[in-house]
Motif scaffolding. Structure first.
Motif, mmCIF file in Angstrom:
data_model
loop_
_atom_site.group_PDB
_atom_site.id
_atom_site.type_symbol
_atom_site.label_atom_id
_atom_site.label_comp_id
_atom_site.label_asym_id
_atom_site.label_seq_id
_atom_site.Cartn_x
_atom_site.Cartn_y
_atom_site.Cartn_z
ATOM 1 N N GLY A 1 0.815 -1.208 0.000
ATOM 2 C CA GLY A 1 0.000 0.000 0.000
ATOM 3 C C GLY A 1 0.847 1.256 0.000
ATOM 4 O O GLY A 1 0.566 2.222 -0.723
ATOM 5 N N GLU A 2 1.912 1.249 0.781
ATOM 6 C CA GLU A 2 2.817 2.402 0.828
ATOM 7 C C GLU A 2 3.469 2.632 -0.530
ATOM 8 O O GLU A 2 3.609 3.767 -0.998
ATOM 9 N N TRP A 3 3.871 1.543 -1.189
ATOM 10 C CA TRP A 3 4.497 1.658 -2.513
ATOM 11 C C TRP A 3 3.516 2.249 -3.525
ATOM 12 O O TRP A 3 3.900 3.100 -4.343
ATOM 13 N N LEU A 4 2.258 1.825 -3.485
ATOM 14 C CA LEU A 4 1.257 2.321 -4.433
ATOM 15 C C LEU A 4 1.042 3.821 -4.285
ATOM 16 O O LEU A 4 0.889 4.539 -5.278
ATOM 17 N N VAL A 5 1.050 4.307 -3.049
ATOM 18 C CA VAL A 5 0.857 5.738 -2.807
ATOM 19 C C VAL A 5 2.115 6.518 -3.192
ATOM 20 O O VAL A 5 2.056 7.534 -3.901
ATOM 21 N N THR A 6 3.271 6.042 -2.754
ATOM 22 C CA THR A 6 4.539 6.739 -3.014
ATOM 23 C C THR A 6 4.801 6.884 -4.506
ATOM 24 O O THR A 6 5.327 7.914 -4.959
ATOM 25 N N ASN A 7 4.421 5.879 -5.277
ATOM 26 C CA ASN A 7 4.683 5.898 -6.719
ATOM 27 C C ASN A 7 3.518 6.440 -7.539
ATOM 28 O O ASN A 7 3.537 6.359 -8.771
ATOM 29 N N GLY A 8 2.516 6.995 -6.868
ATOM 30 C CA GLY A 8 1.422 7.652 -7.570
ATOM 31 C C GLY A 8 0.489 6.729 -8.324
ATOM 32 O O GLY A 8 -0.228 7.165 -9.229
ATOM 33 N N VAL A 9 0.486 5.454 -7.954
ATOM 34 C CA VAL A 9 -0.393 4.509 -8.637
ATOM 35 C C VAL A 9 -1.836 4.679 -8.176
ATOM 36 O O VAL A 9 -2.773 4.621 -8.977
ATOM 37 N N LEU A 10 -2.021 4.920 -6.877
ATOM 38 C CA LEU A 10 -3.355 5.095 -6.300
ATOM 39 C C LEU A 10 -3.320 6.195 -5.247
ATOM 40 O O LEU A 10 -2.297 6.369 -4.567
ATOM 41 N N PRO A 11 -4.426 6.921 -5.088
ATOM 42 C CA PRO A 11 -4.491 7.911 -4.005
ATOM 43 C C PRO A 11 -4.478 7.229 -2.638
ATOM 44 O O PRO A 11 -4.908 6.080 -2.495
ATOM 45 N N ALA A 12 -4.007 7.964 -1.641
ATOM 46 C CA ALA A 12 -3.893 7.401 -0.298
ATOM 47 C C ALA A 12 -5.237 6.966 0.251
ATOM 48 O O ALA A 12 -5.326 5.946 0.939
ATOM 49 N N ASP A 13 -6.327 7.712 -0.050
ATOM 50 C CA ASP A 13 -7.625 7.339 0.514
ATOM 51 C C ASP A 13 -8.129 6.017 -0.050
ATOM 52 O O ASP A 13 -8.771 5.229 0.661
ATOM 53 N N VAL A 14 -7.814 5.750 -1.319
ATOM 54 C CA VAL A 14 -8.215 4.472 -1.919
ATOM 55 C C VAL A 14 -7.474 3.313 -1.252
ATOM 56 O O VAL A 14 -8.064 2.281 -0.920
ATOM 57 N N VAL A 15 -6.174 3.494 -1.042
ATOM 58 C CA VAL A 15 -5.374 2.452 -0.399
ATOM 59 C C VAL A 15 -5.829 2.233 1.039
ATOM 60 O O VAL A 15 -6.008 1.092 1.490
ATOM 61 N N THR A 16 -6.035 3.315 1.778
ATOM 62 C CA THR A 16 -6.437 3.200 3.182
ATOM 63 C C THR A 16 -7.782 2.506 3.314
ATOM 64 O O THR A 16 -7.959 1.623 4.167
ATOM 65 N N ARG A 17 -8.722 2.890 2.473
ATOM 66 C CA ARG A 17 -10.057 2.267 2.512
ATOM 67 C C ARG A 17 -9.973 0.778 2.203
ATOM 68 O O ARG A 17 -10.555 -0.061 2.898
ATOM 69 N N ASN A 18 -9.219 0.407 1.180
ATOM 70 C CA ASN A 18 -9.132 -1.003 0.808
ATOM 71 C C ASN A 18 -8.324 -1.805 1.821
ATOM 72 O O ASN A 18 -8.576 -3.002 1.998
ATOM 73 N N ARG A 19 -7.368 -1.154 2.493
ATOM 74 C CA ARG A 19 -6.640 -1.865 3.555
ATOM 75 C C ARG A 19 -7.595 -2.264 4.663
ATOM 76 O O ARG A 19 -7.476 -3.376 5.216
ATOM 77 N N ARG A 20 -8.555 -1.398 4.988
ATOM 78 C CA ARG A 20 -9.551 -1.740 6.009
ATOM 79 C C ARG A 20 -10.487 -2.835 5.509
ATOM 80 O O ARG A 20 -10.799 -3.775 6.243
ATOM 81 N N ILE A 21 -10.929 -2.704 4.255
ATOM 82 C CA ILE A 21 -11.824 -3.724 3.684
ATOM 83 C C ILE A 21 -11.145 -5.086 3.665
ATOM 84 O O ILE A 21 -11.782 -6.122 3.890
ATOM 85 N N ALA A 22 -9.813 -5.105 3.413
ATOM 86 C CA ALA A 22 -9.076 -6.362 3.248
ATOM 87 C C ALA A 22 -8.870 -7.128 4.547
ATOM 88 O O ALA A 22 -8.536 -8.322 4.513
ATOM 89 N N GLU A 23 -9.068 -6.509 5.679
ATOM 90 C CA GLU A 23 -8.732 -7.139 6.956
ATOM 91 C C GLU A 23 -9.359 -8.522 7.141
ATOM 92 O O GLU A 23 -8.676 -9.469 7.565
ATOM 93 N N PRO A 24 -10.669 -8.717 6.830
ATOM 94 C CA PRO A 24 -11.257 -10.062 7.027
ATOM 95 C C PRO A 24 -10.635 -11.151 6.154
ATOM 96 O O PRO A 24 -10.829 -12.340 6.426
ATOM 97 N N ALA A 25 -9.898 -10.751 5.125
ATOM 98 C CA ALA A 25 -9.274 -11.757 4.251
ATOM 99 C C ALA A 25 -8.243 -12.588 4.988
ATOM 100 O O ALA A 25 -7.917 -13.708 4.566
ATOM 101 N N PHE A 26 -7.729 -12.061 6.115
ATOM 102 C CA PHE A 26 -6.653 -12.745 6.828
ATOM 103 C C PHE A 26 -7.131 -13.417 8.113
ATOM 104 O O PHE A 26 -6.313 -13.874 8.908
ATOM 105 N N ARG A 27 -8.439 -13.479 8.314
ATOM 106 C CA ARG A 27 -8.950 -14.195 9.475
ATOM 107 C C ARG A 27 -8.748 -15.696 9.289
ATOM 108 O O ARG A 27 -8.895 -16.217 8.173
ATOM 109 N N PRO A 28 -8.408 -16.410 10.364
ATOM 110 C CA PRO A 28 -8.193 -17.861 10.235
ATOM 111 C C PRO A 28 -9.471 -18.574 9.779
ATOM 112 O O PRO A 28 -10.559 -18.291 10.279
#
Length: 245
Positions: free
Chosen positions: A118-145
């Motif tokens: 996510g940090e790389w995507l923002v630093t390199n201008g691939v995606l805005p920070a709000d898009v990355v931050t929102r999807n990082r929150r959405i992605a959390e259940p993907a890692f539940r056992p």
């Protein structure tokens, strides 16, 4: 293969290449462990897979499957709703099979990778920070056992072949192993959310839709840098992450 007029490059990058020569696929892989897994997984899978013609490392020769891919990420799927239902049923049959004997990939490592990607995507201008931050929150259940199943591990829509409404086979098993059922379902429907209900109908059990969406976000966040660095267009993954807003 006498009389073949051309060679088709199916995919090629620094680690792997797949060529089609007539009705034969030639897979060249720098890591023979992946090829070992692919051959063993195809032998164990209870659903149709390509026939192994021969193996001379680093090359694996496979017979082409009849029919055509269920779809492509960047295009509307040409397959019927019934074909997508059949794909869901095939995935369920795979997930109900006994676990393969090799270990599952580490999920904790993937979760920690998400922050760096996510940090790389923002630093390199691939995606805005709000898009990355929102999807990082959405992605959390993907890692539940979740209890592991016999998972394909890279069940892209181009890896499932159908003829009419029948699944004729599934290709590219090098990521197979004990894994997350929902990750397989999410990978199959990434880029084709309109067919998610068809896949679930064929799968035949209650599925956590929020977890599917979480896996869409997680897979896309983790894949984009690799796609860019290997010369592929990440437009479908970028569009999905933006649509999650």
């Amino acid at each position: 293969m006498a009389g073949v007029e051309q060679i088709e490059v199916v995919v090629a990058h620094q680690e792997r290449a797949t060529l089609r020569v007539g009705d034969v696929f030639l897979k060249i892989d720098t890591d023979q462990t992946r090829t070992d897994i692919e051959v063993e997984a195809m032998a164990l899978a209870p659903i149709p897979t390509p026939r192994v013609l021969w193996r001379k490392p680093p090359v694996l020769a496979l017979a082409a499957l009849p029919g055509r891919a269920l779809g492509r990420l960047t295009e509307p799927s040409p397959a019927s709703a019934a074909a997508w239902v059949a794909a869901g049923a095939a995935v369920r049959e795979l997930h109900d099979a006994p676990l393969p004997p090799w270990p599952a990939p580490g999920r904790d490592e993937a979760a920690s990778d998400l922050d760096g990607e996510g940090e790389w995507l923002v630093t390199n201008g691939v995606l805005p920070a709000d898009v990355v931050t929102r999807n990082r929150r959405i992605a959390e259940p993907a890692f539940r056992p979740r209890p592991p199943v016999f998972a394909h591990g890279d069940l892209q829509v181009t890896h499932v072949f159908v003829d009419g409404d029948t699944v004729t086979g599934v290709i590219d098993w090098s990521e197979a192993g004990p894994g997350d059922a929902l990750y397989d379902l999410a990978t199959l429907t990434l880029g084709h959310p309109e067919h998610l209900n068809d896949v679930i109908a064929g799968y035949g059990t209650d599925v956590d839709l929020d977890a599917i969406r979480a896996c869409w976000s997680a897979r896309s966040l983790l894949a984009i840098r690799w796609l860019i660095e290997h010369g592929f267009d990440p437009a479908p993954e970028v569009a999905l992450l933006k649509s999650q807003l």
